[in-house]
Write a protein that holds these residues in place. Structure first.
Motif, PDB file in Angstrom:
ATOM      1  N   PRO A   1      -1.987  10.545   3.601  1.00  0.00           N
ATOM      2  CA  PRO A   1      -2.424   9.978   4.886  1.00  0.00           C
ATOM      3  C   PRO A   1      -3.481   8.882   4.755  1.00  0.00           C
ATOM      4  CG  PRO A   1      -2.271  12.353   5.049  1.00  0.00           C
ATOM      5  CD  PRO A   1      -2.054  12.003   3.593  1.00  0.00           C
ATOM      6  N   GLU A   2      -4.333   8.964   3.744  1.00  0.00           N
ATOM      7  CA  GLU A   2      -5.381   7.956   3.575  1.00  0.00           C
ATOM      8  C   GLU A   2      -4.911   6.739   2.772  1.00  0.00           C
ATOM      9  OE1 GLU A   2      -5.929  10.920   0.184  1.00  0.00           O
ATOM     10  OE2 GLU A   2      -5.441  11.063   2.293  1.00  0.00           O
ATOM     11  N   GLU A   3      -3.614   6.676   2.486  1.00  0.00           N
ATOM     12  CA  GLU A   3      -3.062   5.576   1.700  1.00  0.00           C
ATOM     13  C   GLU A   3      -2.102   4.724   2.525  1.00  0.00           C
ATOM     14  OE1 GLU A   3      -2.966   7.481  -2.755  1.00  0.00           O
ATOM     15  OE2 GLU A   3      -1.322   8.020  -1.404  1.00  0.00           O
ATOM     16  N   THR A   4      -1.950   3.481   2.088  1.00  0.00           N
ATOM     17  CA  THR A   4      -0.907   2.614   2.610  1.00  0.00           C
ATOM     18  C   THR A   4       0.001   2.254   1.432  1.00  0.00           C
ATOM     19  OG1 THR A   4      -0.402   0.660   3.954  1.00  0.00           O
ATOM     20  CG2 THR A   4      -2.142   0.418   2.281  1.00  0.00           C
ATOM     21  N   VAL A   5       1.023   1.477   1.686  1.00  0.00           N
ATOM     22  CA  VAL A   5       1.973   1.120   0.634  1.00  0.00           C
ATOM     23  C   VAL A   5       1.899  -0.378   0.373  1.00  0.00           C
ATOM     24  CG1 VAL A   5       4.422   1.050   0.009  1.00  0.00           C
ATOM     25  CG2 VAL A   5       3.500   3.017   1.235  1.00  0.00           C
ATOM     26  N   ILE A   6       1.876  -0.720  -0.903  1.00  0.00           N
ATOM     27  CA  ILE A   6       1.965  -2.112  -1.338  1.00  0.00           C
ATOM     28  C   ILE A   6       3.402  -2.340  -1.806  1.00  0.00           C
ATOM     29  CG2 ILE A   6       1.148  -3.840  -2.991  1.00  0.00           C
ATOM     30  CD1 ILE A   6      -1.054  -2.972  -1.036  1.00  0.00           C
ATOM     31  N   PHE A   7       3.990  -3.409  -1.324  1.00  0.00           N
ATOM     32  CA  PHE A   7       5.359  -3.803  -1.680  1.00  0.00           C
ATOM     33  C   PHE A   7       5.241  -5.189  -2.302  1.00  0.00           C
ATOM     34  CE2 PHE A   7       9.399  -5.782   0.146  1.00  0.00           C
ATOM     35  CZ  PHE A   7      10.225  -5.235  -0.802  1.00  0.00           C
ATOM     36  N   SER A   8       5.694  -5.331  -3.546  1.00  0.00           N
ATOM     37  CA  SER A   8       5.472  -6.570  -4.284  1.00  0.00           C
ATOM     38  C   SER A   8       6.717  -7.002  -5.037  1.00  0.00           C
ATOM     39  CB  SER A   8       4.357  -6.369  -5.320  1.00  0.00           C
ATOM     40  OG  SER A   8       3.253  -5.734  -4.772  1.00  0.00           O
TER      41      SER A   8
END
Length: 121
Positions: free
Chosen positions: A63-70
């Motif tokens: 919940p305290e994370e987001t996602v990086i898409f690269s």
């Protein structure tokens, strides 16, 4: 000519996105200096889509994370191999690595793969 793409998906703590961005910005310059055609890093923004698997679930984000898409674009798989070899030998890369324990994300939770393009406009 069909291009080749390295793709990455990784969870990053929301309070570490700025630290990650600084590393990614410097790393992107290194990749571009060694011949990558494009280097893109994106932070999750609209991630809860009904009737589909959301990126946070796919990436195992907490919940305290987001996602990086690269992704990084190359001329070909062979070009990717040449660029990555040069990048990994570049002393600027080692200088970019944060001290152990202060990394903005867990490298072992990063998904990575090389992709042959199917459509490229």
């Amino acid at each position: 000519m069909a291009r080749y793409v390295d793709g990455f998906v990784l969870p990053v703590k929301k309070d570490q996105v700025e630290a990650y961005r600084k590393i990614a910005e410097a790393a992107g310059k290194i990749w571009m200096d060694h011949g990558a055609l494009a280097y893109v890093e994106c932070a999750g923004d609209d991630l809860q889509v009904e009737e589909m698997i959301p990126f946070p679930q796919m990436a195992g984000a907490l919940p305290e994370e987001t996602v990086i898409f690269s992704w990084i674009v190359y001329e070909s798989r062979e070009h990717r191999d040449q660029v990555n070899e040069a990048v990994m030998a570049d002393p600027r890369m080692e200088a970019l690595m944060p001290a152990e324990g202060s990394e903005p994300f867990d490298y072992k939770r990063m998904a990575y793969g090389g992709f042959a393009t199917l459509v490229d406009y």
